[in-house]
Design a protein around this motif. Structure first.
Motif, PDB file in Angstrom:
ATOM      1  N   MET A   1     147.402   0.733  64.531  1.00 29.80           N
ATOM      2  CA  MET A   1     146.604   1.718  63.847  1.00 29.80           C
ATOM      3  C   MET A   1     145.301   1.915  64.623  1.00 29.80           C
ATOM      4  SD  MET A   1     145.276   1.458  59.982  1.00 29.80           S
ATOM      5  CE  MET A   1     143.865   2.321  59.447  1.00 29.80           C
ATOM      6  N   ALA A   2     144.967   3.115  64.912  1.00 31.12           N
ATOM      7  CA  ALA A   2     143.737   3.428  65.623  1.00 31.12           C
ATOM      8  C   ALA A   2     142.569   3.403  64.654  1.00 31.12           C
ATOM      9  CB  ALA A   2     143.830   4.791  66.279  1.00 31.12           C
ATOM     10  N   GLY A   3     141.470   2.798  65.072  1.00 29.59           N
ATOM     11  CA  GLY A   3     140.285   2.734  64.236  1.00 29.59           C
ATOM     12  C   GLY A   3     139.351   3.897  64.511  1.00 29.59           C
ATOM     13  N   ILE A   4     138.345   3.988  63.730  1.00 32.92           N
ATOM     14  CA  ILE A   4     137.329   5.018  63.888  1.00 32.92           C
ATOM     15  C   ILE A   4     136.317   4.611  64.948  1.00 32.92           C
ATOM     16  CG2 ILE A   4     135.417   6.184  62.709  1.00 32.92           C
ATOM     17  CD1 ILE A   4     137.100   5.930  60.138  1.00 32.92           C
ATOM     18  N   ALA A   5     136.041   3.318  65.040  1.00 31.35           N
ATOM     19  CA  ALA A   5     135.000   2.839  65.949  1.00 31.35           C
ATOM     20  C   ALA A   5     135.402   1.499  66.552  1.00 31.35           C
ATOM     21  CB  ALA A   5     133.686   2.687  65.196  1.00 31.35           C
ATOM     22  N   GLN A   6     134.685   1.093  67.588  1.00 23.87           N
ATOM     23  CA  GLN A   6     134.885  -0.201  68.217  1.00 23.87           C
ATOM     24  C   GLN A   6     133.608  -1.016  68.038  1.00 23.87           C
ATOM     25  OE1 GLN A   6     135.437  -0.058  72.456  1.00 23.87           O
ATOM     26  NE2 GLN A   6     135.917  -2.232  72.599  1.00 23.87           N
ATOM     27  N   LEU A   7     133.732  -2.231  67.550  1.00 22.46           N
ATOM     28  CA  LEU A   7     132.579  -3.101  67.389  1.00 22.46           C
ATOM     29  C   LEU A   7     132.022  -3.429  68.771  1.00 22.46           C
ATOM     30  CD1 LEU A   7     130.813  -4.816  65.465  1.00 22.46           C
ATOM     31  CD2 LEU A   7     132.454  -6.670  65.821  1.00 22.46           C
ATOM     32  N   SER A   8     130.742  -3.148  68.991  1.00 18.78           N
ATOM     33  CA  SER A   8     130.144  -3.394  70.302  1.00 18.78           C
ATOM     34  C   SER A   8     129.141  -4.528  70.275  1.00 18.78           C
ATOM     35  CB  SER A   8     129.449  -2.125  70.817  1.00 18.78           C
ATOM     36  OG  SER A   8     128.350  -1.799  69.998  1.00 18.78           O
ATOM     37  N   GLY A   9     128.719  -4.950  69.088  1.00 16.80           N
ATOM     38  CA  GLY A   9     127.779  -6.043  69.063  1.00 16.80           C
ATOM     39  C   GLY A   9     127.409  -6.484  67.675  1.00 16.80           C
ATOM     40  N   ILE A  10     126.793  -7.641  67.638  1.00 20.74           N
ATOM     41  CA  ILE A  10     126.248  -8.216  66.425  1.00 20.74           C
ATOM     42  C   ILE A  10     124.797  -8.538  66.752  1.00 20.74           C
ATOM     43  CG2 ILE A  10     126.354 -10.165  64.823  1.00 20.74           C
ATOM     44  CD1 ILE A  10     129.390 -10.339  65.663  1.00 20.74           C
TER      45      ILE A  10
END
Length: 131
Positions: A1-10
């Motif tokens: 499933m394709a997401g809306i965004a990619q986590l790039s950091g915390i």
């Protein structure tokens, strides 16, 4: 499933981004890949898809845990080969072992120098759901 965004950091808020970046750099082995007075980041490389960052918050108040009137909001799980040895080393770097240890036989709960809780978890020996 394709997401809306990619986590790039915390990003962790703290009173001293340089000091907290140095702490987590020593813990993870990741170099500091970005440095400005109000923001530091560490990661496997400058162009890595995920960085752990530290943002200046002069009035930062660390969470208290356990505390029914407060919460730690989130905490990091760091996988290690030897929990006792890792605990000794992070304490030498400035971490504090928290009094409440819900699973002392397997996991250690500590606070980083700015007071953010984190857990040292044993690296799994067999495939399992990530901690």
């Amino acid at each position: 499933m394709a997401g809306i965004a990619q986590l790039s950091g915390i990003a962790l808020e703290c009173p001293d981004p340089a000091a907290l970046a140095a702490f987590y750099s020593a813990v993870t082995g990741w170099p500091i890949v970005y440095a400005a007075p109000d923001w530091y980041s560490i990661g496997p490389s400058e162009d890595a898809p995920l960085h752990l960052s530290f943002q200046l918050a002069p009035g930062h108040q660390p969470p208290t845990w356990p505390d029914p009137a407060s919460s730690m909001q989130f905490h990091l799980h760091l996988r290690v080969d030897d929990v006792e040895e890792a605990e000794r080393r992070v304490v030498e770097l400035g971490a504090t072992r928290l009094a409440e240890q819900p699973d002392l036989a397997n996991v250690r709960v500590l606070a980083d120098p700015a007071g953010h809780p984190f857990c040292l978890c044993p690296r799994p020996t067999t495939p399992e759901t990530p901690s």
